[in-house]
Design an enzyme around this catalytic site. Structure first.
Site, PDB file in Angstrom:
ATOM      1  N   THR A 195       0.830  -1.201   0.000  1.00 20.16           N
ATOM      2  CA  THR A 195       0.000   0.000   0.000  1.00 20.16           C
ATOM      3  C   THR A 195       0.861   1.245   0.000  1.00 20.16           C
ATOM      4  OG1 THR A 195      -1.841  -1.045   1.118  1.00 20.16           O
ATOM      5  CG2 THR A 195      -1.576   1.303   1.512  1.00 20.16           C
ATOM      6  N   VAL A 224     -12.462  -6.055   1.812  1.00 24.63           N
ATOM      7  CA  VAL A 224     -11.923  -4.724   2.074  1.00 24.63           C
ATOM      8  C   VAL A 224     -10.801  -4.890   3.099  1.00 24.63           C
ATOM      9  CG1 VAL A 224     -12.439  -2.483   3.115  1.00 24.63           C
ATOM     10  CG2 VAL A 224     -14.061  -3.512   1.514  1.00 24.63           C
ATOM     11  N   ASP A 226      -7.345  -3.062   5.354  1.00 24.71           N
ATOM     12  CA  ASP A 226      -7.201  -2.082   6.431  1.00 24.71           C
ATOM     13  C   ASP A 226      -7.127  -0.642   5.931  1.00 24.71           C
ATOM     14  OD1 ASP A 226      -4.689  -2.985   5.241  1.00 24.71           O
ATOM     15  OD2 ASP A 226      -3.708  -1.600   6.642  1.00 24.71           O
ATOM     16  N   GLY A 249      -3.663  -6.756   5.547  1.00 22.36           N
ATOM     17  CA  GLY A 249      -4.503  -5.826   6.278  1.00 22.36           C
ATOM     18  C   GLY A 249      -5.352  -6.430   7.381  1.00 22.36           C
TER      19      GLY A 249
HETATM   20  C1  SD4 Z   1      -4.496  -4.638   2.323  1.00 20.68           C
HETATM   21  N1  SD4 Z   1      -2.760  -3.518   3.533  1.00 20.68           N
HETATM   22  O1  SD4 Z   1      -5.406  -4.468   1.549  1.00 20.68           O
HETATM   23  C2  SD4 Z   1      -3.285  -3.738   2.225  1.00 20.68           C
HETATM   24  C3  SD4 Z   1      -2.309  -4.354   1.276  1.00 20.68           C
HETATM   25  C4  SD4 Z   1      -0.898  -3.958   1.532  1.00 20.68           C
HETATM   26  O2  SD4 Z   1       1.305  -4.471   1.652  1.00 20.68           O
HETATM   27  O3  SD4 Z   1      -0.543  -2.958   1.971  1.00 20.68           O
HETATM   28  N2  SD4 Z   1       0.037  -4.753   1.373  1.00 20.68           N
HETATM   29  O4  SD4 Z   1      -4.509  -5.529   3.171  1.00 20.68           O
END
Ligand code: SD4
Length: 343
Positions: A195, A224, A226, A249
């Site tokens: 992310t 969905v 985090d 997440g």
């Molecule tokens: C998620 N945290 O949708 C995000 C994906 C991510 O490194 O950041 N991955 O879970």
């Protein structure tokens, strides 16, 4: 920028090991009286360099942290090299690209969208949710309808590369998120999650953050993560600091992790200590799972001190401010398992 020129550019960036420790000095009036004078912006991963470069001009002209993080997140959403954020993100297991994003001002205002389709800049839709509705989070069709009502263009986003990678994935259909793989540009070999989390302190001493992602590649349709959950993937409080997360997440949601990092800073931990303690919480809750997945936190306090920590080696973040010298610093975060490894 092509994938290879981007890699060269990133390789020429300054790579330092360990979290950045800046002097903890007080905010004097409206001026940040330390290395963060004029503001500072930090972002997750190597593509954070580009996001920071897009955010910095806003801070440099005295603009708000909120405008800066939105500018940085929009850059990442439009980045044609990124299989984990925005336009070029990888789809879910049904071949549908759904995007999550949030934005939060240090004064407590926030907005988010989850599982939105066919809208290129979910972070700006999140900001519209914050500014134009009485709500915080809109999801799926409702989020898209709202976006269109606000003048956002609806257009198909899934790229040929992403479709190719999905077809490749269908051959095994195994949901096994990879950890810190190299970005080779080969479909199916790119990161399947990462992310863009971006945090900023502006010259007026105000904080803001944004988070934007295509989430976990090959996730269940409707999942969905985090990133649009305020307190999980993002939290900002002008009285204390701001935090954001990357990685799987579900762990951030289970631990209200970004809120936890900010609250630990409120109790007196440095940003690095707060991120480390939040990582320890993740391990404590699910020790076996924590060995196989990546979780990363990035934080900035109200004085501009920055820190990060990860479960596993490989997490880097980018920092940009007005201090003389190279502006595109990539810093490797320490990790619970395996110490520091800079890739
Ligand atoms: C998620 N945290 O949708 C995000 C994906 C991510 O490194 O950041 N991955 O879970």
């Amino acid at each position: 920028m092509t994938m290879s020129s981007r890699r060269q550019f990133l390789q020429s960036s300054l790579l330092a090991t360990g979290a950045l420790a800046l002097p903890r000095t007080m905010v004097a009036g409206n001026t940040i009286a330390n290395g963060a004078a004029g503001g500072r912006v930090v972002s997750t991963w190597d593509f954070g360099v580009g996001a920071n470069a897009a955010a910095w001009p806003v801070l440099a002209r005295g603009g708000s942290a909120l405008d800066a993080v939105e500018a940085g997140a929009r850059w990442a959403e439009a980045d044609l090299c990124n299989s984990t954020v925005g336009h070029c993100g990888y789809p879910d297991r049904d071949g549908v690209l759904t995007l999550d994003a949030s934005i939060m001002d240090g004064d407590g205002r926030c907005g988010a969208v989850g599982a939105i389709e066919d809208i290129e800049h979910p972070v700006s839709v999140a900001r519209a949710v914050m500014e134009k509705t009485p709500h915080v989070l809109l999801v799926a069709d409702g989020a898209q309808q709202f976006a269109v009502s606000q003048g956002f263009e609806k257009k198909p986003l899934l790229t040929d590369d992403a479709r190719k990678a999905w077809r490749e994935w269908l051959k095994t259909s195994e949901y096994r998120p990879k950890m810190n793989v190299e970005r080779t540009g080969t479909p199916g070999d790119a990161h399947d999650h990462d992310t863009l989390g971006i945090l900023s302190l502006d010259a007026h001493g105000k904080l803001a953050g944004a988070c934007t992602t295509s989430g976990m590649a090959w996730k269940l349709h409707g999942r969905v993560g985090d990133s649009p959950i305020i307190g999980a993937g993002l939290y900002a409080d002008n009285e204390v600091g701001a935090a954001t997360a990357s990685g799987v997440g579900e762990e951030m949601i289970r631990n209200a992790a970004s809120f936890l990092v900010v609250e630990l800073m409120r109790e007196g931990r440095s940003p690095t200590e707060a991120c480390r303690e939040a990582i320890e919480r993740v391990v404590h809750k699910r020790p076996a799972a924590s060995k196989t997945l990546q979780v990363c936190f990035l934080a900035i306090d109200k004085h501009g001190e920055v820190g990060a920590y990860a479960l596993h080696p490989g997490f880097v973040y980018a920092m940009h401010d007005a201090t003389p010298g190279p502006h595109d610093k990539l810093i490797a975060a320490a990790s619970i398992y395996g110490g520091n490894v800079v890739r």
